[in-house]
Scaffold this active site. Structure first.
Site, short mmCIF file in Angstrom:
data_model
loop_
_atom_site.label_atom_id
_atom_site.label_comp_id
_atom_site.label_asym_id
_atom_site.label_seq_id
_atom_site.Cartn_x
_atom_site.Cartn_y
_atom_site.Cartn_z
N ASP A 4 -19.90 -3.71 -3.20
CA ASP A 4 -20.77 -4.72 -3.81
C ASP A 4 -21.85 -5.06 -2.79
O ASP A 4 -21.59 -5.11 -1.58
CB ASP A 4 -19.97 -5.98 -4.15
CG ASP A 4 -19.02 -5.76 -5.33
OD1 ASP A 4 -19.31 -4.90 -6.18
OD2 ASP A 4 -17.99 -6.46 -5.39
N ASP B 12 -21.56 -3.38 -12.16
CA ASP B 12 -21.22 -4.70 -12.69
C ASP B 12 -22.35 -5.22 -13.58
O ASP B 12 -22.09 -5.86 -14.61
CB ASP B 12 -20.98 -5.70 -11.55
CG ASP B 12 -19.81 -5.33 -10.66
OD1 ASP B 12 -18.88 -4.65 -11.15
OD2 ASP B 12 -19.82 -5.71 -9.48
#
Length: 156
Positions: A118, A136
């Site tokens: 991330d 995401d």
């Protein structure tokens, strides 16, 4: 003929999602020593490096089950392919394809590396939204579009 066209569309959208996700993660990995990096042009936006061994927002990361989460991503992906094959709505196909691409991008990382990278950090003053990635983003946008298509279908 329409089914073939719908599958080509779904494959294209999903492939774009996976490719963008994987390229962005490779770039993040290459420059991780320079992170976190504040992007001065955009207040409230940083680039960071986070190894997420859980699901969204790091939930369940303490359980250390990334392989099983990767397998679960593949199972969910297979179900999404089934949903796409049953769909008659182009909006549903768009939305499900985006979700599929995101699930495959993150699932691939979990199976191969045991974690998802991330790197997008959105914040306001001292409040930071949990770091996330391109996959995401595709999943989230796809989910909102899917919900919208369901509401629209219910109205009709």
């Amino acid at each position: 003929m329409k089914i073939k066209k719908d599958f080509i569309l779904a494959f294209t959208i999903s492939s774009i999602a996976v490719i963008l996700d994987q390229i962005s993660k490779l770039v993040t990995l290459k420059y991780k020593l320079l992170l976190p990096m504040k992007i001065s042009s955009f207040e409230g936006f940083n680039l960071v490096y986070v190894e997420n061994k859980g699901v969204s927002f790091g939930i369940f990361s303490e359980l250390n089950i990334p392989f099983y989460l990767g397998v679960l991503s593949l199972i969910i992906s297979a179900y999404i392919v089934f949903l796409i094959s049953q769909s008659t709505s182009i909006l549903e196909i768009y939305s499900l394809s985006m979700i599929l691409g995101g699930a495959l991008g993150n699932g691939y990382d979990r199976l191969l590396q045991g974690y998802v990278i991330d790197f997008i950090d959105i914040y306001y003053i001292d409040y930071h939204w949990p770091a996330f990635n391109i996959a995401d983003s595709f999943i989230t946008i796809g989910a909102f579009l899917f919900l919208y298509s369901m509401v629209k279908k219910k109205k009709n």
